[in-house]
Design an enzyme around this catalytic site. Structure first.
Site, PDB file in Angstrom:
ATOM      1  CD  GLU A 263      -2.004   2.385  -3.749  1.00  0.00           C
ATOM      2  OE1 GLU A 263      -3.081   2.954  -4.027  1.00  0.00           O
ATOM      3  OE2 GLU A 263      -1.469   2.492  -2.635  1.00  0.00           O
TER       4      GLU A 263
ATOM      5  CG  ASP B  42      -2.004   0.982   1.219  1.00  0.00           C
ATOM      6  OD1 ASP B  42      -2.833   0.891   0.303  1.00  0.00           O
ATOM      7  OD2 ASP B  42      -2.064   1.851   2.117  1.00  0.00           O
TER       8      ASP B  42
HETATM    9  C1  NOJ Z   1      -4.456   2.877  -1.023  1.00  0.00           C
HETATM   10  C2  NOJ Z   1      -5.599   1.926  -0.876  1.00  0.00           C
HETATM   11  O1  NOJ Z   1      -5.808   1.262  -2.086  1.00  0.00           O
HETATM   12  C3  NOJ Z   1      -6.783   2.725  -0.416  1.00  0.00           C
HETATM   13  O2  NOJ Z   1      -7.965   1.986  -0.446  1.00  0.00           O
HETATM   14  C4  NOJ Z   1      -6.494   3.258   0.952  1.00  0.00           C
HETATM   15  O3  NOJ Z   1      -7.557   4.092   1.357  1.00  0.00           O
HETATM   16  C5  NOJ Z   1      -5.193   4.048   0.982  1.00  0.00           C
HETATM   17  N1  NOJ Z   1      -4.137   3.420   0.263  1.00  0.00           N
HETATM   18  C6  NOJ Z   1      -4.723   4.234   2.397  1.00  0.00           C
HETATM   19  O4  NOJ Z   1      -4.314   3.006   2.923  1.00  0.00           O
END
Ligand code: NOJ
Length: 583
Positions: free
Chosen positions: A296, A243
């Site tokens: 990500e 993440d």
């Molecule tokens: C990216 C995640 O995909 C999202 O759903 C989340 O709210 C944020 N990061 C914070 O963790």
């Protein structure tokens, strides 16, 4: 079929969705090609994103869970994906749908137990499916024991040093220590009350206040996450989705953003974060099997992006450039070329993605006049959508992404052609984005609506005995988009995905490897892959002639007959068997 696929059907050319020879094609062998066997699985893989709360409810409490997911593993194996990325399933108060983790080593009781997770991993493996779990290392939940301990321990304590606590500015420290803004709206700092009840220090949270940021300069934090990695690797997971990969390390001193003209932003993409991933890479490499990371990374600059993919760091990263791109041949081509050029020096395969649990559903996005994606959702919400158009483009985009070099991710429901549910009553909205922006940004609930599995009316088999789902807003029209309605239905999007994934899995030239552009009209993308494969996508309004006769493997819609012969109509993609080996 429902409104989404109108205009695609018999009478406009060849069989929609499935080209001649599918299923009995002597040229395509069903086994995994030898070339692919020789390289790590993640270089070619198509993974399916499960958002557990909305996937399938096994126990009838209205929330998706591991029991529901385990029961649907055969569906996913039959779809033809190589594995699953499971969004957070850890103990969490769900202030941000599970991206607020209170215990990284256990499953939230809403979803099941650790024992069940172990069984799920084993069952998935038995079906040939890999499991990637979601790791959330930038922040935890305010309910995490280390944050509770930090609150209790007081200023200057080792417990507080695991987070970013600072005194406030101004009289009585009543102003935030810095000017950083939360991605969910409002300041990225919140003030706490100290143990004596008086207003005290502030802590940093780049997301919701319920998600305090870890301090990655703290050795205990680093050791803790290495231990968490090992915990899940020991349980057999095949990898981790990381993440907000670039957020962990902040610029020293947490300088204000205003007047910070240097790059990168002080709160992300700092040099120090790469050392974290070098260390993590050594951990996964010490395990047998090809365990992997997928990052990500919302990073616009291809070169900065690919620094995370150097050979001793992460394996792959979601390439969001394509997800952001409006439906346009030149724009798509530019993204594809830039992506390949940036990945090439580091030797990493690109990973294509069209949607996820944070972004607008693909058929809605492509059905709007402005079909790109941006985090300015409030501007786009409620704009007119042509679902039939969006679906045609989504079908074409699916064939395009599955034909491009590298891997791909598919978000649950994308294979069904589900659209964004935009008319959710305010009282049902749960996304902190909605809450933190006072409803200006309507948030991400619309792409997280529980899946339709079967039956004629909501909740469409989401759970046993018609239990009401946690987000009870499935449109009635989804009766024609359920898994049961689409399985085996000629021309359905689900069958298109199944056919595409089957072909892709067996074709030696697809997945990782080279591609070669063929000359084409500006409105068309036309390229080959090794082994006699060609993909054409028509973004423009006019039909484009195909070779005569076209040797069709798969087509996203119907082909048309023109005076010049068979042609590819607007917003349609085709996979052809290609005899001139130009790639
Ligand atoms: C990216 C995640 O995909 C999202 O759903 C989340 O709210 C944020 N990061 C914070 O963790």
């Amino acid at each position: 079929m429902g409104p989404g696929v109108e205009g695609v059907g018999p009478g406009v050319g060849t069989d929609p969705g499935v080209g001649p020879g599918m299923g009995t094609d002597p040229g395509v062998d069903d086994r995994r090609p030898a070339a692919r066997e020789a390289r790590p699985w993640w270089r070619d893989a198509v993974l399916y994103q499960v958002y557990p709360r909305s996937f399938a409810d096994g126990n009838g409490d209205g929330a998706g869970d591991l029991a529901g997911l385990r029961a649907r593993l055969p569906y996913l194996a039959g779809l033809g994906v190589d594995g699953l990325w499971i969004s957070p399933w850890y103990v969490s108060p769900l202030a941000d749908g599970g991206y607020d983790v209170a215990d990284y080593r256990d499953i939230d009781p809403l979803f099941g137990t650790l024992d069940e997770a172990g069984r799920l991993i084993g069952e998935a493996h038995a079906l040939g499916l890999r499991i990637i779990v979601d790791l959330v290392p930038n922040h935890c939940s305010e309910q995490h024991p280390w944050f509770r301990a930090a609150l209790a321990a007081g200023p200057g304590s080792p417990e507080r040093a695991r987070f970013h606590f600072r005194p406030g500015r101004g009289p009585d420290g009543r102003l935030p220590p810095g000017d950083w803004q939360s991605h969910f709206g409002g300041p990225a700092w919140s003030r706490i009350d100290e143990a004596d009840g008086r207003p005290g220090e502030w802590y940093l949270h780049l997301f919701a206040p319920e998600q305090p940021d870890w301090n990655w300069d703290n050795p205990e934090v680093r050791a803790e996450f290495e231990s968490v990695l090992r915990f899940w690797l020991d349980r057999g997971v095949d990898g981790f989705r990381i993440d907000v990969t670039d957020h962990l390390v902040k610029e020293s001193g947490l300088p204000d953003s205003a007047g910070h003209h240097g790059r990168p932003d002080p709160w992300r993409d700092q040099e120090g974060v790469h050392q974290v991933y070098r260390e993590w890479r050594q951990v996964v490499d010490s395990y047998p099997g090809d365990r992997t990371f997928v990052a990500e990374l919302w990073e616009n600059h291809p070169e900065r992006f690919c620094r995370y993919l150097r050979p001793d760091e992460l394996h792959t990263a979601f390439n969001f450039a394509l997800l952001r791109a409006p439906w346009d041949a030149a724009g798509f081509r530019r993204v594809i070329e830039d992506t390949l050029a940036a990945h090439s020096p580091v030797g990493a395969p690109p990973v294509w993605v069209l949607s996820n649990h944070d972004t607008t559903r693909t058929v809605t996005r492509y059905g709007r006049a402005d079909s790109g994606y941006g985090f300015d959702r409030e501007r786009r919400h409620g704009l007119p959508v042509d679902l039939a158009l969006g679906t045609r483009r989504a079908r074409a985009a699916a064939l395009l992404t599955l034909a491009l070099p590298g891997g791909a991710y598919l978000y649950q429901g994308e294979e069904l052609g589900l659209w964004e549910v935009e008319d959710i009553p305010d009282r049902l909205r749960q996304d902190p984005v909605w809450l933190r922006t006072n409803g200006v940004d309507r948030g991400r609930d619309g792409c997280r609506v529980p899946l339709p599995w079967s039956g004629d009316r909501p909740p469409f088999g989401f759970g046993p005995d018609g239990a009401r789902p946690w987000l009870d807003v499935q449109p009635d029209a989804w009766r024609e988009f359920s898994v049961a309605a689409q399985l085996g239905a000629p021309g359905s999007l689900l069958e298109l995905y199944r056919a595409a994934l089957r072909l892709r899995g067996a074709h030696p030239g697809l997945g990782d490897g080279p591609m070669c552009w063929l000359p084409s009209e500006p409105q068309v993308l036309d390229f080959t892959r090794p082994g006699g494969f060609r993909c054409l996508v028509n973004f423009g309004p006019r039909p484009v002639p195909l070779p005569s006769p076209p040797d069709v493997l798969l087509v996203s819609g119907g082909l048309v007959q023109t005076a010049e012969g068979t042609a590819l109509p607007a917003d349609t993609a085709v996979w052809l068997r290609h005899t001139l080996s130009t790639a």
